[in-house]
Every structure is written in structure tokens, then in C-alpha cells.
Write an enzyme that holds these catalytic residues in place. Structure first.
Site, PDB file in Angstrom:
ATOM      1  N   ILE A  23       0.823  -1.207   0.000  1.00  0.00           N
ATOM      2  CA  ILE A  23       0.000   0.000   0.000  1.00  0.00           C
ATOM      3  C   ILE A  23       0.863   1.265   0.000  1.00  0.00           C
ATOM      4  CG2 ILE A  23      -1.636   1.348   1.370  1.00  0.00           C
ATOM      5  CD1 ILE A  23      -2.838  -1.363   2.281  1.00  0.00           C
ATOM      6  N   ASN A  96       1.798   5.650   6.891  1.00  0.00           N
ATOM      7  CA  ASN A  96       1.407   4.309   6.461  1.00  0.00           C
ATOM      8  C   ASN A  96       2.139   3.190   7.188  1.00  0.00           C
ATOM      9  OD1 ASN A  96       0.330   2.252   4.395  1.00  0.00           O
ATOM     10  ND2 ASN A  96       2.552   2.040   4.208  1.00  0.00           N
ATOM     11  N   TYR A 163      -2.990  -5.627  16.994  1.00  0.00           N
ATOM     12  CA  TYR A 163      -3.066  -4.837  15.763  1.00  0.00           C
ATOM     13  C   TYR A 163      -4.382  -4.060  15.716  1.00  0.00           C
ATOM     14  CZ  TYR A 163      -3.085  -3.675  10.787  1.00  0.00           C
ATOM     15  OH  TYR A 163      -3.130  -3.000   9.586  1.00  0.00           O
TER      16      TYR A 163
END
Length: 268
Positions: A23, A96, A163
Site C-alpha cells: 500500500i 502508512n 493490531y
């Protein structure tokens, strides 16, 4: 599809953390193609240099690489300082970079597991945003910051404890910091991903396939894509398109929003 969109980022300078694969690389590539100056970042110097060299060929702007482990505030300082030295100013920051803890159980995870996840996935986004926001304020820049989060941060079940918790925190960071920054002309938003083609997603597919000899990683990825309402996996470009929109003048009145780039996965 209806309509066509192109972006012009000439004269803008974008820092994209965690951008040598998946990504992050897709986002950096999209900015480079839109003629922005781009700073590529990851922990490994060789990966950073290779990626920067390839992306530098795409547009009119320059692309440089700065290796930095974002678990350390000192290296975030170095990333920001070197980016400013290279381009004079930073007008776009995309947070990111992320890690995926091996131990996801909220019962058995150690404090070291917790800190490793939070330091990169939350603290680094906060600190990098803080450093860049201060720079923007000093230069009177009306810039844009985009945090990359995940559908996991919205879900209340389904594992991925550490996470998922880190991404829930990113959502909260986005809302609260966006409110403060908006009063200074700086827009913060976020994009939330689901199953998107990346090194981590492919790794998980390979792990599942290895446990079942009759399946391949491609089979697993195809199955995950088929499960989404749009019937396919997300691609890095899907996320990049949302980031370019949020950082553009077309989104000049969009603040503190989490754009869910999930093929409808957020509805499940």
C-alpha cells in the site's frame, strides 16, 4: 465507472512512511506520477534506495529515499529533517508504516509485544504528525496529513487483538488531532483498508495455504476477494486514489474523516 479524475501535485512535497512495498509503495507511486516531490521511507536502506530510484523515473518531481525505523522518535526526527532539507518544505504526510505482531492474544501477549505494536502503529503516527504539523505552522503551510488505518480497528470481534487495538487508537488520533489542526488550516484525515494486495496479506495467505496442501496462496487471496461485496481484493492504487483525493483541493472541506476503502468489507 462515471467520470475521470487526474491529480496535479507539482510543487508539493509528500512524505510517505513505510513505502517500499504494498500500500505504501502504491501511494508513493501515485504521488510521483502526479509530479509531486516524494520521500520514500522504510527501515532497510537498500529497499529505500531501490524504490526511490524506480519511482523517480515516473513524474516531473524528485523522489528520494530516507531509511528510518519509526519505532524510534529520533529516527522520525531524522526523516522529517532530511525531507525538509531535500525539498524545503513538507506539504503532505502519509502515515502508512505499520507492524503486525506475531502474538495477537490479548491474554498472553507480553508488554514488549504491546509496546512494539503501539510504538510503530500509533506513537509514530502521532509523533510524525506532530513534527510535520509544527513545520507547517512555522511556514504558514495549509498542508494535509493522512493516516492509514484498518477495518480491524472498527471491528469488535475477530482476533488481531494488538493490531486491531492499535488501529482503533489511530482512528481516535485522527478525530482528535484533526479537530485541533483544522483550526490552523491543516487537514488530517484517514483511509481505512480491508483485504488489500500487500506483502503482509500475501504472507498470511501463504501461511494458510501451507497448512492445507490442496490450496495455494492465490486460492486463498481469490477467496478473500470473492467474499467482499465488490468481489475482488483491494489494490494499492485503490487506497492511493483515496489518499490523493484527501490531500487535494477537491477535499478542501473534508476534515477528520475516515474514508473506508474496502470494497464493501466495512458493511459485513
Amino acid at each position: 465507472m462515471v467520470g475521470r479524475t487526474t491529480y496535479d501535485y507539482r510543487g508539493e512535497s509528500a512524505v510517505v512512511t513505510g513505502s517500499t512495498s504494498g500500500i505504501g509503495r502504491g501511494i508513493a507511486k501515485a504521488f510521483a506520477e502526479a509530479d509531486a516531490n516524494v520521500v520514500v521511507n522504510a527501515r532497510t536502506a537498500d529497499d529505500v534506495e531501490e524504490t526511490a530510484a524506480k519511482l523517480d523515473e515516473l513524474g516531473e518531481g524528485r523522489v528520494i529515499g530516507v531509511s528510518a525505523d519509526l519505532s524510534s522518535p529520533d529516527t522520525i526526527d531524522r526523516l522529517v529533517d532530511r525531507s525538509i532539507d531535500a525539498f524545503g518544505e513538507i506539504t503532505v504526510l502519509v502515515n502508512n508504516a505499520a507492524v503486525w505482531p506475531e502474538e495477537e492474544s490479548m491474554v498472553t501477549a507480553s508488554l514488549e509485544d504491546w509496546e512494539a505494536a503501539m510504538n510503530v502503529n500509533v506513537r509514530a503516527q502521532f509523533y510524525a504528525s506532530q513534527r510535520v504539523a509544527r513545520h507547517m505552522l512555522e511556514r504558514d503551510l495549509e498542508g494535509a496529513i493522512v493516516n492509514v488505518t484498518s477495518q480491524t480497528g472498527d471491528r469488535r470481534t475477530g482476533g488481531r487483538g494488538l493490531y486491531g487495538t492499535s488501529k482503533t487508537a489511530v482512528n481516535g488520533l485522527t478525530w482528535r488531532m484533526a479537530h485541533e489542526l483544522a483550526q490552523e488550516g491543516i487537514r488530517m484525515n484517514a483511509v481505512s483498508t480491508d483485504v488489500t494486495e500487500s506483502r503482509q496479506l500475501r504472507y498470511e495467505a501463504e501461511q494458510i495455504a501451507a497448512a492445507k496442501s490442496e490450496r495455494t496462496a492465490e486460492d486463498v487471496l481469490e477467496e478473500w476477494g470473492d467474499e467482499r461485496p465488490l468481489g475482488r481484493l483491494g489494490q494499492p492504487r485503490d487506497v492511493a486514489d483515496a489518499v490523493l483525493f484527501l490531500c487535494s483541493d477537491a477535499a478542501s472541506y473534508v476534515v477528520g474523516t475516515i474514508v473506508r476503502v474496502s470494497g464493501g468489507g466495512n458493511l459485513q
